[in-house]
Design an enzyme around this catalytic site. Structure first.
Site, PDB file in Angstrom:
ATOM      1  N   ASP A  51      -0.212   5.278   0.971  1.00 34.98           N
ATOM      2  CA  ASP A  51      -0.261   5.986   2.309  1.00 34.98           C
ATOM      3  C   ASP A  51      -0.380   5.115   3.005  1.00 34.98           C
ATOM      4  OD1 ASP A  51      -0.426   7.768   0.104  1.00 34.98           O
ATOM      5  OD2 ASP A  51      -2.293   7.219  -0.440  1.00 34.98           O
ATOM      6  N   ASP A 106       0.781  -1.212  -0.040  1.00 33.30           N
ATOM      7  CA  ASP A 106      -0.037  -0.287  -0.033  1.00 33.30           C
ATOM      8  C   ASP A 106       0.343   1.253   0.510  1.00 33.30           C
ATOM      9  OD1 ASP A 106      -2.291   1.585   0.583  1.00 33.30           O
ATOM     10  OD2 ASP A 106      -1.785   1.656   2.278  1.00 33.30           O
TER      11      ASP A 106
END
Length: 181
Positions: free
Chosen positions: A10, A8
């Site tokens: 953020d 991922d």
């Protein structure tokens, strides 16, 4: 077949900042570079998979996102860390601009982005992982057949108790590199 860490963005690679889309606001999370270097030494390659509903909401454009991702990739390259690809989902099921307002296969927890990367890069799912700071990241990894690991950066520390019986947990990417080793 390739061993890949799906990441991922953020809250995992960069410090969580609401609807981040400018490079000058980008800041790497603690131990990201060192953790990725360790994982690379173990033979892992990297793919980024990120939900970006800020596009659907009209906060920034796909070009803005691509520019930021390109800068991140260039910065990681300076540390001899290569990103195979940055996949992103610009959609939101309920909010935003018409062309982006839809249910899709790519928005995590759906595994669309991961499945696309697995197919394109001939990923060995038995020896690959999904790392993220939200339950949606972990669920997407699981649906794609990967082992998922919660990282306690970003929103991770808020859901640790909810997922600790089901998923591995690491405090940052350097810690996770030790868990994987």
């Amino acid at each position: 077949m390739r061993k890949v860490i799906f990441l991922d963005r953020d809250g995992t690679i960069n410090v969580e900042k609401s609807y981040l889309h400018k490079w000058e606001d980008f800041e790497f999370e603690k131990n990201v570079i060192d953790g990725l270097k360790e994982l690379k030494k173990m033979g892992y390659e990297f793919i980024v998979v990120t939900n970006q509903s800020g596009i659907a909401r009209g906060y920034y454009s796909e070009d803005d996102l691509k520019a930021l991702n390109n800068e991140m990739v260039k910065e990681l390259k300076k540390h001899d860390i290569d990103i195979l690809e940055c996949y992103y989902c610009p959609h939101h099921p309920e909010k935003g601009l018409d062309q982006y307002k839809k249910n899709c296969d790519c928005r995590k927890p759906n595994p669309g982005m991961l499945l696309e990367g697995i197919k394109k890069y001939n990923v060995d799912i038995e020896n690959s992982f999904m790392i993220g700071d939200k339950k949606t990241d972990l669920e997407a990894g699981k649906k794609a057949g990967l082992k998922s690991i919660l990282i306690l950066t970003g929103y991770g520390k808020n859901i640790e108790d909810d997922v600790k019986k089901e998923y591995l947990i690491g405090k940052d990417l350097l810690d996770i590199s030790k868990i994987i080793k």
